[in-house]
Enzyme design. Structure first.
Site, PDB file in Angstrom:
ATOM      1  N   GLY A  46       0.431  -1.589  -2.866  1.00 18.18           N
ATOM      2  CA  GLY A  46       1.659  -0.494  -2.647  1.00 18.18           C
ATOM      3  C   GLY A  46       1.041   0.419  -2.134  1.00 18.18           C
ATOM      4  O   GLY A  46      -0.176   0.911  -2.125  1.00 18.18           O
ATOM      5  N   GLN A  51       0.263   8.782   1.673  1.00 12.45           N
ATOM      6  CA  GLN A  51      -1.034   8.369   1.611  1.00 12.45           C
ATOM      7  C   GLN A  51      -1.643   8.068   3.075  1.00 12.45           C
ATOM      8  O   GLN A  51      -2.909   7.932   3.041  1.00 12.45           O
ATOM      9  CB  GLN A  51      -1.003   7.288   0.867  1.00 12.45           C
ATOM     10  CG  GLN A  51      -0.670   7.402  -0.839  1.00 12.45           C
ATOM     11  CD  GLN A  51      -1.041   5.940  -1.571  1.00 12.45           C
ATOM     12  OE1 GLN A  51      -0.004   5.196  -1.598  1.00 12.45           O
ATOM     13  NE2 GLN A  51      -2.087   5.834  -2.047  1.00 12.45           N
ATOM     14  N   CYS A 103      -5.198   3.825  -7.811  1.00 10.56           N
ATOM     15  CA  CYS A 103      -4.520   4.267  -6.650  1.00 10.56           C
ATOM     16  C   CYS A 103      -5.579   4.209  -5.420  1.00 10.56           C
ATOM     17  O   CYS A 103      -6.589   4.865  -5.488  1.00 10.56           O
ATOM     18  CB  CYS A 103      -3.915   5.728  -6.895  1.00 10.56           C
ATOM     19  SG  CYS A 103      -3.119   6.653  -5.610  1.00 10.56           S
ATOM     20  N   LEU A 104      -5.231   3.947  -4.235  1.00 10.08           N
ATOM     21  CA  LEU A 104      -6.015   3.863  -3.090  1.00 10.08           C
ATOM     22  C   LEU A 104      -6.412   5.306  -2.644  1.00 10.08           C
ATOM     23  O   LEU A 104      -7.340   5.505  -1.959  1.00 10.08           O
ATOM     24  CB  LEU A 104      -5.296   3.336  -1.769  1.00 10.08           C
ATOM     25  CG  LEU A 104      -4.949   1.579  -2.066  1.00 10.08           C
ATOM     26  CD1 LEU A 104      -4.225   1.290  -1.080  1.00 10.08           C
ATOM     27  CD2 LEU A 104      -6.228   1.100  -2.136  1.00 10.08           C
ATOM     28  N   HIS A 145       5.424   4.043  -9.301  1.00  6.48           N
ATOM     29  CA  HIS A 145       4.094   4.705  -8.737  1.00  6.48           C
ATOM     30  C   HIS A 145       4.151   5.284  -7.327  1.00  6.48           C
ATOM     31  O   HIS A 145       3.793   6.650  -7.117  1.00  6.48           O
ATOM     32  CB  HIS A 145       2.850   3.698  -9.018  1.00  6.48           C
ATOM     33  CG  HIS A 145       1.522   4.044  -8.489  1.00  6.48           C
ATOM     34  ND1 HIS A 145       0.326   4.306  -9.192  1.00  6.48           N
ATOM     35  CD2 HIS A 145       1.145   4.712  -6.971  1.00  6.48           C
ATOM     36  CE1 HIS A 145      -0.567   4.800  -8.393  1.00  6.48           C
ATOM     37  NE2 HIS A 145      -0.148   4.943  -7.453  1.00  6.48           N
ATOM     38  N   GLU A 146       4.500   4.390  -6.469  1.00  9.35           N
ATOM     39  CA  GLU A 146       4.937   4.785  -4.967  1.00  9.35           C
ATOM     40  C   GLU A 146       5.976   5.921  -4.966  1.00  9.35           C
ATOM     41  O   GLU A 146       5.796   6.957  -4.169  1.00  9.35           O
ATOM     42  CB  GLU A 146       5.194   3.478  -4.213  1.00  9.35           C
ATOM     43  CG  GLU A 146       4.289   2.578  -4.196  1.00  9.35           C
ATOM     44  CD  GLU A 146       2.702   2.995  -4.194  1.00  9.35           C
ATOM     45  OE1 GLU A 146       2.493   3.909  -3.266  1.00  9.35           O
ATOM     46  OE2 GLU A 146       1.821   2.311  -4.613  1.00  9.35           O
ATOM     47  N   HIS A 149       4.419   9.171  -5.553  1.00  9.48           N
ATOM     48  CA  HIS A 149       3.976   9.646  -4.459  1.00  9.48           C
ATOM     49  C   HIS A 149       4.655  10.548  -3.570  1.00  9.48           C
ATOM     50  O   HIS A 149       4.241  11.403  -2.857  1.00  9.48           O
ATOM     51  CB  HIS A 149       3.256   8.538  -3.504  1.00  9.48           C
ATOM     52  CG  HIS A 149       1.765   8.117  -4.114  1.00  9.48           C
ATOM     53  ND1 HIS A 149       0.826   9.031  -4.088  1.00  9.48           N
ATOM     54  CD2 HIS A 149       1.341   6.898  -4.698  1.00  9.48           C
ATOM     55  CE1 HIS A 149      -0.220   8.407  -4.606  1.00  9.48           C
ATOM     56  NE2 HIS A 149      -0.102   7.012  -4.821  1.00  9.48           N
TER      57      HIS A 149
HETATM   58 NI    NI Z   1      -1.214   5.491  -5.672  1.00  6.91          NI
END
Ligand code: NI
Length: 182
Positions: A46, A51, A103-104, A145-146, A149
């Site tokens: 995701g 991000q 998380c990236l 989660h997204e 963000h």
């Molecule tokens: Ni994340």
């Protein structure tokens, strides 16, 4: 398509509220395609606009992608991307689900986070159509989660203050040592 740079802690942009998308046009579709490519290459399941330093309410996901068996390593997993513009959670189930999240934007940090196992999401798709999706299990975890963000929220915010501060400190430190090297 081109790969974008993923921002990481302690970049203050990650705490920014993303703005609503007014129109799904070719520019937005290009952004979503680039985000998807960036996500696949990371690899991740995701990715939210913020991000890649674009504070707009857009996200891409593919929960099947990270799910390959070791014996099938040479086989390209089948891609099944989901694109969401202006996603909104309409309802959440009461049953909770525990999942080890990463998380990236917070590399190498993983923690078990509890979120509702099902949620109903309304969003605009890649073609500009309004849609609803019943998300369950891993997809429910990822979409929540997204969407967090897009509201400047990170999964570490669900941890105790002590644990969260430890993670943040680690990234501030690594940022500092980078600066010395550079
Ligand atoms: Ni994340």
């Amino acid at each position: 398509m081109s790969k974008l740079e993923i921002i990481t802690l302690p970049d203050p942009l990650l705490r920014k509220q993303s703005a609503k998308v007014e129109r799904v046009d070719d520019d937005l579709r290009r952004l979503m395609d680039d985000m998807l490519e960036t996500m696949y290459e990371a690899p991740g399941i995701g990715l939210a606009g913020i991000q890649v330093a674009v504070p707009r309410r857009v996200l891409v996901m593919d929960v099947g992608f990270g799910d390959q068996d070791d014996e099938d390593e040479d086989v390209e997993p089948e891609k099944d991307p989901i694109y969401m513009v202006n996603p909104e959670i309409l309802s959440r189930g009461t049953e909770m689900r525990l999942h080890e999240e990463g998380c990236l934007s917070i590399p190498e940090v993983f923690a078990e986070i509890e979120r509702p196992n099902v949620c109903q999401v309304r969003y605009i798709d890649r073609d500009g159509e309004m849609r609803e999706m019943a998300c369950e299990g891993l997809l429910s975890t990822v979409v929540q989660h997204e969407i967090d963000h897009l509201n400047g929220k990170l999964f570490i915010d669900y941890l105790s203050r002590l644990k969260r501060d430890m993670v943040i400190k680690k990234f501030v430190k690594s940022k500092k040592s980078d600066a010395v090297v550079a």
